[in-house]
Design an enzyme around this catalytic site. Sequence first.
Site, PDB file in Angstrom:
ATOM      1  N   TRP A 107      31.561 -11.447 -51.441  1.00 26.01           N
ATOM      2  CA  TRP A 107      30.433 -12.314 -51.827  1.00 26.01           C
ATOM      3  C   TRP A 107      30.524 -13.676 -51.145  1.00 26.01           C
ATOM      4  CZ3 TRP A 107      26.513  -9.768 -53.077  1.00 26.01           C
ATOM      5  CH2 TRP A 107      26.578  -8.669 -53.925  1.00 26.01           C
ATOM      6  N   ASP A 175      29.665 -20.266 -56.993  1.00 25.47           N
ATOM      7  CA  ASP A 175      29.055 -19.013 -57.413  1.00 25.47           C
ATOM      8  C   ASP A 175      29.856 -18.537 -58.623  1.00 25.47           C
ATOM      9  OD1 ASP A 175      28.190 -16.437 -57.804  1.00 25.47           O
ATOM     10  OD2 ASP A 175      28.429 -15.797 -55.710  1.00 25.47           O
ATOM     11  N   LYS A 199      25.817 -10.049 -65.040  1.00 24.21           N
ATOM     12  CA  LYS A 199      27.225  -9.796 -65.333  1.00 24.21           C
ATOM     13  C   LYS A 199      27.570 -10.239 -66.758  1.00 24.21           C
ATOM     14  CE  LYS A 199      27.356  -8.992 -60.827  1.00 24.21           C
ATOM     15  NZ  LYS A 199      27.462  -9.718 -59.579  1.00 24.21           N
TER      16      LYS A 199
HETATM   17  C1  LIG Z   1      26.981  -9.851 -58.290  1.00 16.49           C
HETATM   18  C2  LIG Z   1      27.348 -11.029 -57.498  1.00 16.49           C
HETATM   19  C3  LIG Z   1      26.504 -11.557 -56.525  1.00 16.49           C
HETATM   20  C4  LIG Z   1      25.169 -10.943 -56.179  1.00 16.49           C
HETATM   21  O1  LIG Z   1      24.313 -11.131 -57.208  1.00 16.49           O
HETATM   22  P1  LIG Z   1      22.772 -10.692 -57.098  1.00 16.49           P
HETATM   23  O2  LIG Z   1      22.240 -11.258 -58.365  1.00 16.49           O
HETATM   24  O3  LIG Z   1      22.753  -9.205 -57.031  1.00 16.49           O
HETATM   25  O4  LIG Z   1      22.208 -11.325 -55.894  1.00 16.49           O
HETATM   26  C5  LIG Z   1      26.913 -12.686 -55.863  1.00 16.49           C
HETATM   27  N1  LIG Z   1      28.082 -13.266 -56.133  1.00 16.49           N
HETATM   28  C6  LIG Z   1      28.930 -12.782 -57.059  1.00 16.49           C
HETATM   29  C7  LIG Z   1      30.232 -13.470 -57.315  1.00 16.49           C
HETATM   30  C8  LIG Z   1      28.599 -11.644 -57.773  1.00 16.49           C
HETATM   31  O5  LIG Z   1      29.424 -11.149 -58.693  1.00 16.49           O
END
Ligand SMILES: *Cc1c(COP(=O)(O)O)cnc(C)c1O
Length: 374
Positions: A107, A175, A199
Amino acid sequence: MKRVFNFSAGPSMLPLEVLEKAGVEIMDADDTGQSVMEMSHRSKDYKPIIERTESLLRELMDIPMNYRVLFLQGGASLQFAMVPLNLAGVEQGVPRKKADYVDTGIWADKAIKEAEKYIDVDVVASSRNKGYVYIPDAPPPQKNVAFYHITLNNTIIGTKWSKLPETESSPLVADASSCILSEPLDVSRFGVIYAGAQKNLGPAGTTVVIIREDLIGNVPSWVPTMLRYDVHVKDGSMYNTPPCYGIYIIGLVLEWVKEQGGVEVMAQRNREKATLFYDYLDNSKVFLSPIEKPFRSLMNIPFLMGVPFVYHSSDEKSSLEKRFVQEAATEGLVNLAGHRLVGGMRASIYNAMPIEGVKALIGFMERFEKNIRN
Ligand SMILES: *Cc1c(COP(=O)(O)O)cnc(C)c1O
């Protein structure tokens, strides 16, 4: 009704109490005679819903007054573009400044690749050399960078930052998709925190962005309206139709977190669940965690079958892993396959995963071990 323990990395389990409340309100929310799905986002019925969701998030995360909270769409992936477009300043129509990024996994790498389309990116540290199984030492920010980006919890590989980097006056951008509300976070240390909801917060379709006020507004004029934080801030996340129902479910999840005792209680439970599982893996003769101990995630726990006498070829290993995932599913332990890019297995144990789920998984793994070693 039969509920499984869902170990998916996302979309993931929601607390049963949240689903029950949503079920009760599905046709008539709060005596309005409507489902939240049917409400106008600008109606007097909907307004208290988004306001309550925001105020609960502020309360639970102790978000300071000089931060704004946005409920957007496009997932964390869209933030990979919005962050550089909105934070790098502007000079002669283009984003002006460089940014520092730390590469701690797939990511983080995606965030870097996206940012590179708009600004100069320096990858100041990376753990790629060892397959990302640790968090690298983070150097201080370089001179005059617009921001410093980290991925707080690395969902695919299963590492987390336990000590935040010191970024002095450069805003720290994180993030937090897979760890928001899993442990207390000092929001004042950050310029921006963003998280896809699917999540730890609610259903897919909503992205939460927490942004310090002084970082809003210095944006090249060609940046699409929908990608500007200042537009969304000005209109209270209602420049266009927001993901109304998702915001409502996030509100129910936040209410649940509050009823459980707040983020500190979530953190205690998460530590307890993760410790139980890592201890099992560390003592197992078949399964192992590939992640270096100081950096292990509380939320996403990848594991491998690591004993050579159990299998003789990589084919045999992967068929054993397949068998593991399939047999677990027949016992109501679902979505245990690792991410398609790294393989192996992974148990994601977000806030909504009860400790009983972790115990059931360990029980299954103990039986599986005995079985294959006989
Ligand atoms: C799941 C995830 C993403 C992507 O998320 P989307 O909402 O599908 O764009 C990005 N960064 C992290 C750390 C994630 O766990």
